[in-house]
Design an enzyme around this catalytic site. Structure first.
Site, PDB file in Angstrom:
ATOM      1  CG  LEU A 114      -1.853  -1.234   1.214  1.00  0.00           C
ATOM      2  CD1 LEU A 114      -2.798  -0.942   2.529  1.00  0.00           C
ATOM      3  CD2 LEU A 114      -2.629  -1.521   0.032  1.00  0.00           C
ATOM      4  CD  GLU A 156      -1.105   9.168   1.550  1.00  0.00           C
ATOM      5  OE1 GLU A 156      -2.117   9.544   2.055  1.00  0.00           O
ATOM      6  OE2 GLU A 156      -0.707   8.558   2.643  1.00  0.00           O
ATOM      7  N   GLY A 157      -1.793   6.417  -2.354  1.00  0.00           N
ATOM      8  CA  GLY A 157      -3.053   6.396  -3.158  1.00  0.00           C
ATOM      9  C   GLY A 157      -3.994   5.613  -2.532  1.00  0.00           C
ATOM     10  CG  HIS A 158      -3.334   1.393  -2.029  1.00  0.00           C
ATOM     11  ND1 HIS A 158      -2.178   1.109  -2.285  1.00  0.00           N
ATOM     12  CD2 HIS A 158      -4.267   0.585  -2.847  1.00  0.00           C
ATOM     13  CE1 HIS A 158      -1.987   0.546  -3.416  1.00  0.00           C
ATOM     14  NE2 HIS A 158      -3.131   0.009  -3.578  1.00  0.00           N
ATOM     15  CE  LYS A 214      -1.348   3.421 -10.479  1.00  0.00           C
ATOM     16  NZ  LYS A 214      -1.242   2.318 -11.353  1.00  0.00           N
ATOM     17  CG  ASP A 215      -5.193   0.232 -11.722  1.00  0.00           C
ATOM     18  OD1 ASP A 215      -4.422  -0.340 -12.504  1.00  0.00           O
ATOM     19  OD2 ASP A 215      -5.104   0.400 -10.457  1.00  0.00           O
ATOM     20  CG  LEU A 246       1.547   8.145  -5.274  1.00  0.00           C
ATOM     21  CD1 LEU A 246       0.858   8.042  -3.786  1.00  0.00           C
ATOM     22  CD2 LEU A 246       2.875   8.052  -5.127  1.00  0.00           C
ATOM     23  CB  SER A 247       2.156   2.237  -9.402  1.00  0.00           C
ATOM     24  OG  SER A 247       2.353   0.815  -9.784  1.00  0.00           O
ATOM     25  CB  SER A 248       1.872  -1.762  -5.544  1.00  0.00           C
ATOM     26  OG  SER A 248       0.973  -1.237  -4.599  1.00  0.00           O
TER      27      SER A 248
HETATM   28  O1  PAF Z   1      -6.361  -2.859  -8.524  1.00  0.00           O
HETATM   29  C1  PAF Z   1      -6.137  -3.873  -7.677  1.00  0.00           C
HETATM   30  O2  PAF Z   1      -5.301  -3.778  -6.913  1.00  0.00           O
HETATM   31  C2  PAF Z   1      -6.578  -5.277  -8.137  1.00  0.00           C
HETATM   32  O3  PAF Z   1      -6.585  -5.144  -9.572  1.00  0.00           O
HETATM   33  C3  PAF Z   1      -7.763  -5.633  -7.257  1.00  0.00           C
HETATM   34  C4  PAF Z   1      -8.980  -4.518  -7.700  1.00  0.00           C
HETATM   35  C5  PAF Z   1      -7.592  -5.264  -5.856  1.00  0.00           C
HETATM   36  C6  PAF Z   1      -8.320  -6.887  -7.590  1.00  0.00           C
HETATM   37  O4  PAF Z   1      -7.112  -7.846  -7.379  1.00  0.00           O
END
Ligand code: PAF
Length: 286
Positions: A43, A45-47, A165-166, A200-202
């Site tokens: 996780l 800061e975006g989360h 972002k997704d 931000l991305s993991s």
């Molecule tokens: O965006 C993500 O982190 C994943 O694709 C999700 C939505 C948790 C599903 O595994």
């Protein structure tokens, strides 16, 4: 709508998680409402932003942390995807989450890979779906499961939070919820960027210093496209010309259909590229 937490609890089993949810909802002030933030952990800061918004809008907040094997292709980073549960739990406690659902793979898929899956269809086979065959079927299958596992038993409001972002994933989740009449409201939350503009991305943690600098070509090019400083061809060339960056796609689409359109206000510019071995995506509404 926020309520003081009675301590963040981490659940591993589906039964345990459902029981804990029922307890928290039962103890929450009326009208109870539940926010779910599905994540794969690692996780950032975006989360944190998603969870804080869920905290503001709901009396109970749950976060799932599950690296879903179904959405990784055979040559992708499933094995090395960062698993950082202890740090994730700390961040979630700071953001005010009530429950973390962090199941082992066997809990989610007790018979191995599920025989029946959600099919993302036409919208899931373009762009990221073309580059990552089966990715969206896997992502939607697990989101469907997570929504069913979490859905509150009483007619409480139920909201699920996803990052913009997704963008393609968010569109497909919205479609699945509409097409399957799932009793949940989907909330899309704007991209959070670092000070230098990188979304931000993991997966940013895979980048070394030079790659991170190179990755900035993605947000910069999107901004130049939005400002009309570059046309689409020039924008593609600019990304591809960056050292160590290989463009997968850069398109401008109608955000509801993903059909390519001329760059214009309201259209969505989407980019995906490899920076070294790391695949990054970003987008911007023009
Ligand atoms: O965006 C993500 O982190 C994943 O694709 C999700 C939505 C948790 C599903 O595994």
């Amino acid at each position: 709508m926020s309520t003081p937490t009675t301590g963040l609890r981490v659940c591993r089993g589906i039964g345990e998680f459902r029981a804990a949810l029922a307890d928290r909802l039962g103890a929450a002030p009326e009208p109870a409402s539940l926010g779910l933030v599905p994540t794969m952990g690692a996780l950032h800061e975006g989360h944190g932003h998603l969870v804080r918004l869920a905290r503001q809008e709901n009396t109970v907040v749950a976060v799932s942390v599950f690296v879903n094997p179904l959405q990784f292709g055979p040559d992708e980073d499933l094995d090395r995807y960062p698993r950082t549960l202890a740090a994730d739990v700390e961040l979630l406690a700071r953001c005010g989450a009530d429950l973390v659902f962090a199941p082992p793979v066997e809990e989610m898929y007790p018979d191995g890979e599920p025989l029946v899956r959600v099919t993302a269809g036409r919208l899931g086979s373009v762009l990221d779906g073309a580059s990552r065959p089966g990715h969206f079927d896997g992502a939607l299958t697990v989101v469907n499961k997570l929504l069913n596992i979490t859905a509150p038993p009483t007619p409480s409001a139920f909201r699920a939070y996803f990052g913009e972002k997704d963008a393609q994933q968010l569109l497909l989740v919205r479609r699945m919820v509409a097409d399957f009449d799932l009793p949940v409201t989907v909330r899309g939350v704007p991209i959070v960027r670092d000070d230098d503009g990188l979304a931000l991305s993991s997966r940013n943690r895979y980048l070394d210093t030079a790659q991170r600098r190179a990755a900035l070509v993605l947000p910069r090019t999107l901004r130049a496209l939005a400002a009309g400083e570059l046309d689409l061809d020039a924008a593609r060339e600019r990304v591809d010309a960056e050292d160590g960056v290989r463009l997968d796609y850069l398109v401008v689409v109608d955000p509801r259909t993903l059909v390519p359109v001329e760059p214009a206000a309201g259209a969505l510019a989407l980019v995906a590229a490899r920076v070294g071995g790391t695949r990054l995506i970003d987008n911007l509404v023009l």
